[in-house]
Design a protein around this motif. Structure first.
Motif, short mmCIF file in Angstrom:
data_model
loop_
_atom_site.label_atom_id
_atom_site.label_comp_id
_atom_site.label_asym_id
_atom_site.label_seq_id
_atom_site.Cartn_x
_atom_site.Cartn_y
_atom_site.Cartn_z
N SER A 191 -8.12 2.38 -7.60
CA SER A 191 -8.04 1.45 -7.10
C SER A 191 -7.69 -0.05 -7.41
CB SER A 191 -9.35 1.25 -6.12
OG SER A 191 -9.47 2.36 -5.14
N ARG A 192 -8.04 -0.26 -8.73
CA ARG A 192 -8.01 -1.40 -9.50
C ARG A 192 -6.45 -1.40 -9.96
NH1 ARG A 192 -12.99 0.05 -11.42
NH2 ARG A 192 -12.26 1.02 -13.48
N THR A 193 -5.39 -0.39 -9.83
CA THR A 193 -4.27 -0.35 -10.21
C THR A 193 -3.11 -0.61 -9.12
OG1 THR A 193 -3.69 1.73 -9.40
CG2 THR A 193 -4.50 1.75 -11.54
N VAL A 194 -4.04 -1.08 -7.77
CA VAL A 194 -3.15 -1.52 -6.54
C VAL A 194 -3.34 -2.94 -6.53
CG1 VAL A 194 -3.10 -1.49 -4.04
CG2 VAL A 194 -3.61 0.62 -5.70
N PRO A 195 -2.34 -3.87 -6.35
CA PRO A 195 -2.48 -5.38 -6.29
C PRO A 195 -3.58 -5.89 -5.10
CG PRO A 195 -0.24 -4.86 -6.31
CD PRO A 195 -1.08 -3.57 -6.36
N LEU A 196 -3.75 -4.85 -3.90
CA LEU A 196 -4.58 -5.28 -2.97
C LEU A 196 -5.96 -5.17 -3.36
CD1 LEU A 196 -3.02 -5.02 0.38
CD2 LEU A 196 -3.48 -7.12 -0.86
N GLY A 197 -6.34 -3.96 -4.39
CA GLY A 197 -7.53 -3.74 -4.98
C GLY A 197 -8.20 -2.36 -4.32
N ARG A 198 -7.49 -1.81 -3.60
CA ARG A 198 -7.94 -0.57 -3.01
C ARG A 198 -7.12 0.47 -2.39
NH1 ARG A 198 -7.66 -1.03 2.64
NH2 ARG A 198 -7.00 -3.18 3.54
N LEU A 199 -7.64 1.61 -1.99
CA LEU A 199 -6.78 2.26 -1.29
C LEU A 199 -6.58 2.20 -0.05
CD1 LEU A 199 -7.67 5.89 -2.98
CD2 LEU A 199 -6.35 4.03 -3.79
N ALA A 200 -5.58 2.67 0.62
CA ALA A 200 -5.29 2.25 2.13
C ALA A 200 -6.29 3.34 3.08
CB ALA A 200 -4.01 2.86 2.60
N GLU A 201 -6.61 2.84 4.01
CA GLU A 201 -7.39 3.60 4.99
C GLU A 201 -6.50 4.31 5.96
OE1 GLU A 201 -10.66 4.21 4.80
OE2 GLU A 201 -11.05 2.88 3.44
N PRO A 202 -6.58 5.49 6.57
CA PRO A 202 -5.85 6.31 7.53
C PRO A 202 -5.55 5.28 8.78
CG PRO A 202 -7.49 7.79 6.55
CD PRO A 202 -7.68 6.44 6.19
N ALA A 203 -6.67 4.52 9.14
CA ALA A 203 -6.47 3.81 10.42
C ALA A 203 -5.08 2.79 9.98
CB ALA A 203 -7.70 3.13 10.75
N GLU A 204 -5.00 2.34 8.78
CA GLU A 204 -4.10 1.39 8.54
C GLU A 204 -2.52 1.75 8.59
OE1 GLU A 204 -6.13 -1.79 5.83
OE2 GLU A 204 -5.88 0.18 5.05
N VAL A 205 -2.54 3.13 7.91
CA VAL A 205 -1.18 3.73 8.21
C VAL A 205 -1.04 4.19 9.66
CG1 VAL A 205 -0.04 5.77 7.45
CG2 VAL A 205 -1.53 4.82 5.74
#
Length: 246
Positions: A191-205
């Motif tokens: 998660s720390r490698t992603v600029p927003l600091g977290r993985l996406a949630e399925p609901a967001e997709v």
């Protein structure tokens, strides 16, 4: 965004990203049909389940042929195991390509008549693996690259009757995330490698898929919408010794 009265099919919609997409369409008021090889462990309220192997062209054509109406097709079914190229024969890698590229093509062709009549749309679920090296999932990445290109060509051929777009999805926190990223420490590190600091949630997709299927995206076709939290920070920035705070 309102999809009341519209019929949406979500392939592979029984778990993970697919389930998140199906829930989002139900919440938007659509009549949702979820198809997969096996039923969900917990039925999704408001959605109908149909058993279907999207790799079986005859079964796919029969499924879409029996539908009275279709407004949205979400080609979500896909995936593949971690497998280095030299560790398997070409036939095994081909099966990954069949699931992630040929199956969406088969489904889209089978759905085309319905979608043309309803002025509907196709949403392809792509992956960042299609635009960067994907060691351990090379066949999957190649298929997703092909899927995105297929969607662009399909959008031109089928315009103005059918819109076709791709969601280019990054890392998502699903019930199977541990298979890709490890335990909670591994997921936190990734998660720390992603600029927003977290993985996406399925609901967001799912919310992004609803947008592309809705009237709010009526002038969007042949597009690729990045849903990846900003992507990946270039590793050279951390390795370089220049421009470091002292």
């Amino acid at each position: 965004m309102e999809l009341k009265g519209r019929v949406a099919v979500v392939t592979g919609g029984t778990r993970g990203v697919g389930a998140g997409i199906a829930r989002a369409f139900v919440s938007a008021g659509a009549d949702v049909v979820v198809c997969a090889r096996r039923p969900p462990e917990v039925p999704l309220a408001g959605a109908e389940f149909v058993s279907l192997d999207v790799r079986d062209p005859d079964a796919v054509r029969a499924f879409f042929g029996a539908l009275p109406r279709l407004d949205v097709l979400v080609n979500n079914a896909g995936g593949g195991p971690f497998r280095l190229l030299a560790d398997a024969d070409a036939e095994r890698h081909t099966r990954v390509i069949e699931l992630n590229l040929l199956a969406p093509l088969t489904a889209s062709l089978a759905a085309h008549g319905h979608l043309k009549r309803s002025k509907g749309s196709v949403v392809m679920i792509g992956s960042v693996s299609g635009s960067r090296p994907s060691p351990g999932s090379a066949a999957y990445g190649a298929a997703k690259a092909g899927l995105e290109n297929l969607a662009r060509s399909m959008a031109v051929e089928w315009a103005p009757d059918v819109r076709v777009n791709t969601l280019v999805v990054g890392m998502v926190r699903t019930e199977l995330a541990h298979l890709h990223y490890g335990d909670e420490n591994g997921i936190d590190a990734v998660s720390r490698t992603v600029p927003l600091g977290r993985l996406a949630e399925p609901a967001e997709v799912g919310a992004a898929a609803v947008f592309l299927a809705s009237d709010a995206a009526a002038y969007i076709t042949g597009a690729s919408l990045l849903v990846h939290g900003g992507g990946e920070r270039p590793l050279f920035l951390d390795a370089a010794t220049a421009n470091k705070e002292t």
